[in-house]
Enzyme design. Structure first.
Site, PDB file in Angstrom:
ATOM      1  CD  GLU A 177      -2.990  -0.802  -0.070  1.00 31.29           C
ATOM      2  OE1 GLU A 177      -3.075   0.338  -0.565  1.00 31.29           O
ATOM      3  OE2 GLU A 177      -3.630  -1.769  -0.510  1.00 31.29           O
ATOM      4  CE1 TYR A 234      -6.859   3.053  -0.284  1.00 31.53           C
ATOM      5  CE2 TYR A 234      -4.482   3.069   0.048  1.00 31.53           C
ATOM      6  CZ  TYR A 234      -5.607   2.515  -0.531  1.00 31.53           C
ATOM      7  OH  TYR A 234      -5.484   1.408  -1.334  1.00 31.53           O
ATOM      8  CG  ASP A 248      -8.149   3.885  -4.622  1.00 35.99           C
ATOM      9  OD1 ASP A 248      -9.357   3.801  -4.959  1.00 35.99           O
ATOM     10  OD2 ASP A 248      -7.262   3.172  -5.120  1.00 35.99           O
ATOM     11  CB  CYS A 270     -19.170   1.422 -20.420  1.00 38.47           C
ATOM     12  SG  CYS A 270     -18.672   3.041 -19.767  1.00 38.47           S
ATOM     13  CB  CYS A 288     -18.585  -1.854 -16.297  1.00 36.61           C
ATOM     14  SG  CYS A 288     -18.858  -1.325 -14.587  1.00 36.61           S
TER      15      CYS A 288
END
Length: 298
Positions: free
Chosen positions: A34, A117, A135, A197, A200
């Site tokens: 991270e 975060y 994020d 898209c 998705c």
């Protein structure tokens, strides 16, 4: 089916095979990933993460080495203060938690360099807890799918955390899986400039797609220039010091950049940030490096 259910189903088939997602990855491995992934793409982080974890598989292993070794190992990942923060974090984990990365969010947030975060990400991805992990990618997915807007704002807000939390299943383990699924969607499908898209899982319910609104003109964020900046000069100076085996004279560092004013400013910033130490009047070493040896030749 909820958005979280759809995201989890998609993730189980389409997630990237990244080393820090393996079942045997420790909480320390997740924490290191991270920190490295902040402002650095996965393709550059993966080999660096593997090397780091091979050398320092535990916080205690890193804490036992001087911070100069962390800076050296960081290499060209950029923003090298992250290496210093990881080292300080390892020391704190050893001193406060017996060398084990804590699973309590408040204790995680109290570690050096661990922000909202990162703390939530470790608690969620390493320990399977239910926290909204937000994020840039997550904010974009939620903003488009739920609010019908093409892009979120420039920084995470309390409203972003609340919006994500409202989408999480009540079950902790499933909520943790949903968090990483939303993040992965934003990284590889619902991208800022070229969203796929048709691929998705939210295709039929995405508020932004159903409204038919276009992407905003221009980049969602102004690209950060690197060439010719103080960042580049600092990187060149650090590159010399990382490969040195003793103090480096100022005259050697003068060779890395022609602009004397900018070079002096970059070197001064490295000293102020604690990445570089001044020895005497004109010699420099990485912070926490071994006791001075012979000055490096020009």
């Amino acid at each position: 089916m909820t958005l979280a259910d759809d995201a989890i189903t998609w993730y189980q088939t389409n997630a990237r095979d990244l080393p820090w997602r393996q079942p045997d990855t420790t909480a320390w491995g997740v924490l290191v990933s991270e920190v490295m992934l902040q402002q650095t793409p996965v393709v550059r982080v993966e080999p660096a993460w593997r090397s780091w974890m091979t050398r320092w598989p535990t916080p205690a292993a890193l804490a036992a080495d001087p911070v100069a070794e962390a800076i050296r190992m960081w290499g060209r990942l950029g923003y090298p203060r992250r290496a210093m923060r990881l080292h300080a974090c390892a020391v704190a984990i050893v001193e406060r938690h017996g060398g084990r990365v804590p699973d309590d969010l408040d204790q995680l947030l109290a570690l050096p360099g661990v922000g909202t975060y990162t703390g939530r990400a470790v608690a969620t991805f390493a320990y399977g807890q239910r926290h909204p992990v937000v994020d840039t990618n997550v904010r974009r997915v939620v903003c488009r799918a739920v609010e019908g807007k093409p892009d979120a704002g420039p920084a995470t807000t309390a409203a972003d955390l609340a919006a994500m939390e409202a989408l999480l299943p009540s079950d902790e383990a499933r909520a943790a899986k949903a968090s990483i699924a939303f993040m992965e969607l934003g990284a590889i499908v619902c991208t800022a400039r070229s969203p796929k898209c048709v691929d998705c899982p939210f295709h039929d319910v995405c508020a932004w797609r159903l409204r038919g609104e276009p992407l905003p003109a221009g980049p969602s964020r102004k690209p950060q220039r690197y060439a010719g900046t103080d960042r580049q000069v600092r990187g060149l100076i650090l590159e010399v010091l990382r490969h040195a085996t003793g103090p480096v004279p100022r005259q050697r560092l003068d060779l890395v950049w022609n602009d004397e004013v900018q070079r002096a400013r970059a070197l001064s910033a490295l000293v102020e940030d604690g990445l570089v130490e001044l020895l005497g009047e004109n010699n420099f070493i990485l912070a926490g490096d071994a006791p001075p040896g012979e000055v490096q030749p020009l």
